[in-house]
Motif scaffolding. Structure first.
Motif, PDB file in Angstrom:
ATOM      1  N   LEU A   1       0.835  -1.203   0.000  1.00 50.33           N
ATOM      2  CA  LEU A   1       0.000   0.000   0.000  1.00 50.33           C
ATOM      3  C   LEU A   1       0.873   1.258   0.000  1.00 50.33           C
ATOM      4  O   LEU A   1       0.615   2.207  -0.750  1.00 50.33           O
ATOM      5  N   LEU A   2       1.913   1.239   0.806  1.00 49.01           N
ATOM      6  CA  LEU A   2       2.844   2.370   0.870  1.00 49.01           C
ATOM      7  C   LEU A   2       3.540   2.571  -0.479  1.00 49.01           C
ATOM      8  O   LEU A   2       3.746   3.704  -0.924  1.00 49.01           O
TER       9      LEU A   2
ATOM     10  N   GLN B   1       2.317   1.802  -3.443  1.00 52.03           N
ATOM     11  CA  GLN B   1       1.352   2.365  -4.389  1.00 52.03           C
ATOM     12  C   GLN B   1       1.055   3.825  -4.088  1.00 52.03           C
ATOM     13  O   GLN B   1       0.889   4.637  -5.011  1.00 52.03           O
ATOM     14  N   LEU B   2       0.996   4.198  -2.823  1.00 50.94           N
ATOM     15  CA  LEU B   2       0.763   5.595  -2.448  1.00 50.94           C
ATOM     16  C   LEU B   2       1.941   6.471  -2.869  1.00 50.94           C
ATOM     17  O   LEU B   2       1.760   7.629  -3.269  1.00 50.94           O
ATOM     18  N   SER B   3       3.138   5.915  -2.792  1.00 49.33           N
ATOM     19  CA  SER B   3       4.322   6.641  -3.234  1.00 49.33           C
ATOM     20  C   SER B   3       4.296   6.834  -4.747  1.00 49.33           C
ATOM     21  O   SER B   3       4.725   7.881  -5.253  1.00 49.33           O
TER      22      SER B   3
ATOM     23  N   ILE C   1       1.540   7.177  -6.491  1.00 49.44           N
ATOM     24  CA  ILE C   1       0.555   8.243  -6.679  1.00 49.44           C
ATOM     25  C   ILE C   1       1.169   9.604  -6.372  1.00 49.44           C
ATOM     26  O   ILE C   1       0.870  10.602  -7.035  1.00 49.44           O
ATOM     27  N   LEU C   2       2.041   9.655  -5.378  1.00 46.43           N
ATOM     28  CA  LEU C   2       2.737  10.895  -5.029  1.00 46.43           C
ATOM     29  C   LEU C   2       3.578  11.396  -6.201  1.00 46.43           C
ATOM     30  O   LEU C   2       3.655  12.602  -6.454  1.00 46.43           O
TER      31      LEU C   2
ATOM     32  N   ILE D   1      -5.332   7.216  -7.736  1.00 47.67           N
ATOM     33  CA  ILE D   1      -6.194   6.544  -6.761  1.00 47.67           C
ATOM     34  C   ILE D   1      -7.140   5.555  -7.447  1.00 47.67           C
ATOM     35  O   ILE D   1      -7.538   4.542  -6.866  1.00 47.67           O
TER      36      ILE D   1
ATOM     37  N   LEU E   1      -5.465   2.256  -7.873  1.00 51.52           N
ATOM     38  CA  LEU E   1      -5.032   1.625  -6.626  1.00 51.52           C
ATOM     39  C   LEU E   1      -5.621   0.228  -6.403  1.00 51.52           C
ATOM     40  O   LEU E   1      -4.877  -0.702  -6.070  1.00 51.52           O
TER      41      LEU E   1
END
Length: 223
Positions: A49-50, A52-54, A56-57, A174, A177
Motif C-alpha cells: 500500500l505504501l 502504491q501511495l508513493s 501516486i505521489l 487513486i 489503486l
C-alpha cells in the motif's frame, strides 16, 4: 474553475477501466517484483500500500509541474486555446497509438527523459528493502514511460488551475489503486479477453475526449 462533472466522470472512467487492463499489464510486473523483493516482510500488504501511495505521489508531483506550465499558457487566451487544440490532437493520436500499438506507441513510450530518470531511480533503490524500498521504488514507478500517463499529463497541462492538475493526477493514481493493490488476486480472476475489452473502451474514450478538447480549442481560437 474546479473540474466539471463530465470531465471528472471521463477522467475517472479512463483511469478505473485502464487500471484493469493497461495499468495491470504495464505496472503489474513492477508490483510483483517489489512484493518478491520484500516477501519476508511481516506486513506485506501495508508495505505494498505504501509503495502504491508513493507511486501516486509521483503522479501528483508531475501534475504540479504540468499545472505550473499550464498557468504560463493561460496568460494569453489565444495561446491557451491553441494549446487546447494541439493537446486534443495529441490525445487522438495517442489513443490511436494505444489501439494499434506498433512503432508509434513505441515512439511515445520510449521517452528518453522519463526512461533515463526511471532507470536511474530504479538502480539506486534496488538495494533497499522494507519502508525505504516502498517509498523509493513506488515513487520511481510513477516515472515509467507510459502512453496512458501521458494522456493524464496532457489533460493536466491544459488546466490553468494547479489544484485541478493535481486533482487529475490524484484521481488517476487513486483509481488504479484497487487493481495494483490486489494485483495477485486479480490475476486469478481477470481474463485476458476482459482486460483487452477494458483497454479498447479506454482508448476509444481517450480519442473521443481528445476530439472534444481539440474542437473546444479550435472554436475558442477562431473567435
Amino acid at each position: 474553475m474546479i473540474l466539471l462533472n463530465i470531465d471528472f466522470f471521463i477522467i475517472f472512467s479512463i483511469a478505473f477501466l485502464s487500471s484493469f487492463g493497461h495499468c495491470y499489464a504495464m505496472c503489474g510486473g513492477f508490483t510483483l517484483a517489489f512484493m518478491r523483493l520484500n516477501s519476508s516482510y511481516k506486513n506485506l500488504f501495508f508495505l505494498t500500500l505504501l509503495y502504491q501511495l508513493s507511486r501516486i505521489l509521483a503522479y501528483i508531483f508531475l501534475g504540479i509541474l504540468c499545472g505550473i506550465f499550464g498557468n504560463i499558457l493561460a496568460i494569453n487566451a489565444k495561446i491557451q486555446s491553441f494549446s487546447f487544440f494541439i493537446i486534443g490532437i495529441f490525445m487522438v493520436i495517442l489513443g490511436c497509438a494505444l489501439i494499434f500499438r506498433g512503432s508509434l506507441l513505441a515512439f511515445f513510450e520510449k521517452n528518453i527523459v522519463l526512461h533515463s530518470l526511471f532507470k536511474f531511480l530504479m538502480q539506486k533503490s534496488m538495494k533497499f528493502k522494507g519502508f525505504k524500498s516502498a517509498l523509493i521504488l513506488g515513487f520511481s514507478n510513477g516515472f515509467v514511460p507510459c502512453g496512458l500517463v501521458y494522456f493524464f499529463l496532457a489533460d493536466s497541462l491544459k488546466r490553468e488551475n494547479i489544484l485541478e492538475s493535481i486533482l487529475i493526477m490524484f484521481v488517476f493514481g487513486i483509481s488504479t489503486l484497487p487493481a495494483m493493490l490486489f494485483f495477485v488476486k486479480l490475476s486469478q480472476f481477470l481474463s485476458e479477453f476482459l482486460r483487452t475489452i477494458f483497454n479498447y473502451i479506454t482508448y476509444i474514450i481517450i480519442i473521443i475526449y481528445g476530439i472534444r478538447v481539440s474542437y473546444i480549442g479550435f472554436i475558442t481560437f477562431i473567435k
